[in-house]
Design an enzyme around this catalytic site. Sequence first.
Site, PDB file in Angstrom:
ATOM      1  NE  ARG A 143       4.012  -0.770  -7.345  1.00 12.57           N
ATOM      2  CZ  ARG A 143       3.301   0.276  -7.782  1.00 12.57           C
ATOM      3  NH1 ARG A 143       3.650   1.506  -7.416  1.00 12.57           N
ATOM      4  NH2 ARG A 143       2.252   0.090  -8.556  1.00 12.57           N
TER       5      ARG A 143
ATOM      6  CG  ASP B  68       9.181   2.978  28.288  1.00  9.52           C
ATOM      7  OD1 ASP B  68       8.867   3.465  29.386  1.00  9.52           O
ATOM      8  OD2 ASP B  68       9.956   3.544  27.491  1.00  9.52           O
TER       9      ASP B  68
END
EC number: 2.7.1.23
Length: 263
Positions: free
Chosen positions: A148, A45
């Site tokens: 965050r 891949d």
Amino acid sequence: MKFAVTSRGDEKSDGLMQKIKNYLLEFNLVYDIDNPDMVITVGGDGTLLYAFHHYAHRLSDTAFVGVHTGHLGFYADWKPEEVERLVIHIAKTPFKIVEYPLVEVIVRHNDTTKSERYLALNECSVKSVVGALVMDVEIKGEMFETFRGDGLCISTPSGSTAYNKALGGAILHPSISSIQMAEMASINNRIYRTVGSPLVLPQHHTCLLKPQSEGDYHITIDHLSIIEKDVKSIQCRVAEEKIKFARFRPFPFWNRVRDSFIK
């Protein structure tokens, strides 16, 4: 038909690459490394990802097919012992085109009108070079949350089995034209709060990431690693372009998922 062959670079892959090239030339196909109608990748891949980025400028004119010389991949589905059969298919058999969606990433900067545009076959990830990532997340032009944490991963459906899966994201079938945003170690307490779950956005929805403060950001586009400075925003959405795969036989997605993670 014009074709090109690329290899992972190991001895086995290089030998198969030369074998495929010689066979196709015997069938009077034209070897054209610059403007191929079909690209055959030999390796895995990762080899196909490299080929995708190399030929990203001609996605509408080029189809891809992969031969794996290691473990079965999600993009490379032919085995080394099937190379002769594959060559005959390429030379003699009409093939079906299967298209997979891509994610478009546009990075804009504070000090210029210039922007960078990238296409990813698997995913884009965003992290802060220093400290936690703090980004306002807008979806379809509306403020959604302030993130965050360590970072964000925006993946395609075919890439949902890669980094996205490791982050707890859902596996999506590549026929679903969408992108998925998954969190990396988000901060959630009485002061800071994120949705805490992966989000799947349809084709007509745009995700816009806006830094709350100046800083440098580490952005990956598949295997490419980029440091972007003075970032104003990072825009992600389903790209207009798609990658084309040449299919000569069924290659069921859920069979690949089962064989890769369960079987």
